[in-house]
Motif scaffolding. Structure first.
Motif, PDB file in Angstrom:
ATOM      1  N   ARG A 195      32.915  -9.092  63.468  1.00  6.44           N
ATOM      2  CA  ARG A 195      32.761  -9.477  62.046  1.00  6.44           C
ATOM      3  C   ARG A 195      33.159  -8.320  61.126  1.00  6.44           C
ATOM      4  O   ARG A 195      33.730  -8.531  60.051  1.00  6.44           O
ATOM      5  N   LEU A 196      32.882  -7.095  61.570  1.00  4.78           N
ATOM      6  CA  LEU A 196      33.287  -5.930  60.769  1.00  4.78           C
ATOM      7  C   LEU A 196      34.799  -5.871  60.620  1.00  4.78           C
ATOM      8  O   LEU A 196      35.327  -5.452  59.584  1.00  4.78           O
ATOM      9  N   ALA A 197      35.516  -6.295  61.673  1.00  4.98           N
ATOM     10  CA  ALA A 197      36.978  -6.232  61.669  1.00  4.98           C
ATOM     11  C   ALA A 197      37.604  -7.135  60.623  1.00  4.98           C
ATOM     12  O   ALA A 197      38.762  -6.938  60.234  1.00  4.98           O
ATOM     13  N   ILE A 198      36.844  -8.132  60.155  1.00  4.69           N
ATOM     14  CA  ILE A 198      37.361  -8.992  59.083  1.00  4.69           C
ATOM     15  C   ILE A 198      36.609  -8.752  57.770  1.00  4.69           C
ATOM     16  O   ILE A 198      36.647  -9.568  56.853  1.00  4.69           O
ATOM     17  N   GLY A 199      35.915  -7.625  57.727  1.00  4.41           N
ATOM     18  CA  GLY A 199      35.248  -7.223  56.495  1.00  4.41           C
ATOM     19  C   GLY A 199      33.983  -7.980  56.170  1.00  4.41           C
ATOM     20  O   GLY A 199      33.469  -7.903  55.052  1.00  4.41           O
ATOM     21  N   ASP A 200      33.462  -8.751  57.147  1.00  2.00           N
ATOM     22  CA  ASP A 200      32.256  -9.552  56.906  1.00  2.00           C
ATOM     23  C   ASP A 200      31.029  -8.738  57.312  1.00  2.00           C
ATOM     24  O   ASP A 200      30.423  -8.969  58.353  1.00  2.00           O
ATOM     25  N   TRP A 201      30.646  -7.792  56.486  1.00  2.00           N
ATOM     26  CA  TRP A 201      29.550  -6.884  56.788  1.00  2.00           C
ATOM     27  C   TRP A 201      28.209  -7.620  56.888  1.00  2.00           C
ATOM     28  O   TRP A 201      27.403  -7.343  57.777  1.00  2.00           O
ATOM     29  N   LYS A 202      27.984  -8.582  55.982  1.00  2.00           N
ATOM     30  CA  LYS A 202      26.706  -9.297  55.955  1.00  2.00           C
ATOM     31  C   LYS A 202      26.498 -10.107  57.236  1.00  2.00           C
ATOM     32  O   LYS A 202      25.431 -10.075  57.836  1.00  2.00           O
TER      33      LYS A 202
END
Length: 239
Positions: A195-202
């Motif tokens: 998820r971090l790899a697509i910028g979805d931190w939450k």
């Protein structure tokens, strides 16, 4: 040169490898990692990973070897990085296969060289505490103990890999347990990395917390049916 000095030099070299690889990977990926919240940044990150090819995988594998041998280096950052680079599925496969290869190697080395090899890489007092525990020397309970300890995130799994070679557990059963019981802990980190790899931190944080809660529920259920308090005693033995 004495054995202790050789081991000390080996550990220093491994630590140098860890630092070099971490710095190298950071320098290589950072220019695109800071823009992961954008589609362009995600595409650029994917291209960087693809361009690294086999060298990227070998670097990640090298980090994991050093992490398990050094023990003091946490495995979660490597698992998150694997998730970022190869996704939740393949990142998990990569980490679990790598861990299995390294665990088998260490287990066989311990069986061949005995306690001296374990003491070279682990705290002698901790090893003695586990090895002398009646709980860990019980052939009927050791498999359940290992299963529970490998399931719980945060337990010193790398220490258990070393000590297992000194305990009454069959090699094939230990390898299966130490490989597949890592799954909840590994998938937690690799999905977060994915998820971090697509910028979805939450969502990364939500997934991480959700899986930790799920594992906690499983452990609570095991504890509830564990009338002999095996789990509690085992955890206290490895502290």
């Amino acid at each position: 040169m004495s054995r202790k000095k050789k081991i000390k030099i080996f550990k220093i070299l491994l630590m140098a490898v860890v630092l070099t690889l971490f710095i190298g990977i950071t320098v290589y990926l950072f220019p695109v990692m800071k823009n992961l919240s954008t589609v362009e940044g995600q595409v650029a990150f994917k291209e960087k990973v693809d361009n690294s090819g086999m060298m990227g995988m070998l670097s990640l594998f090298g980090l994991q070897i050093a992490q398990i041998f050094l023990i003091i280096v946490p495995g979660e950052p490597i698992e998150i990085l694997a998730g970022m680079c190869y996704g939740g599925l393949w990142g998990t496969v990569f980490i679990m296969v790598s861990a299995a290869i390294i665990s088998i190697t260490i287990y066989l080395l311990v069986r061949k060289f005995g306690r001296k090899f374990v003491y070279d890489f682990c705290d002698e007092k901790k090893v003695s505490k586990i090895e002398n525990s009646k709980l860990f020397q019980n052939p009927k309970k050791i498999e359940l103990i290992m299963l529970v300890l490998f399931l719980i995130p945060g337990t010193p799994k790398d220490l258990l890999v070393y000590v297992a070679g000194l305990l009454p557990i069959k090699p094939i059963k230990f390898i299966l347990i130490s490989t597949f019981a890592r799954f909840p802990s590994v998938i937690t980190s690799t999905l977060a990395g994915d998820r971090l790899a697509i910028g979805d931190w939450k969502m990364s944080i939500i997934l991480y917390v959700a899986i930790l809660i799920l594992v906690a529920i499983v452990v609570l259920i095991i504890n509830k049916f564990d009338k002999d308090k095996i789990t509690k005693d085992a955890i206290n033995s490895i502290k």
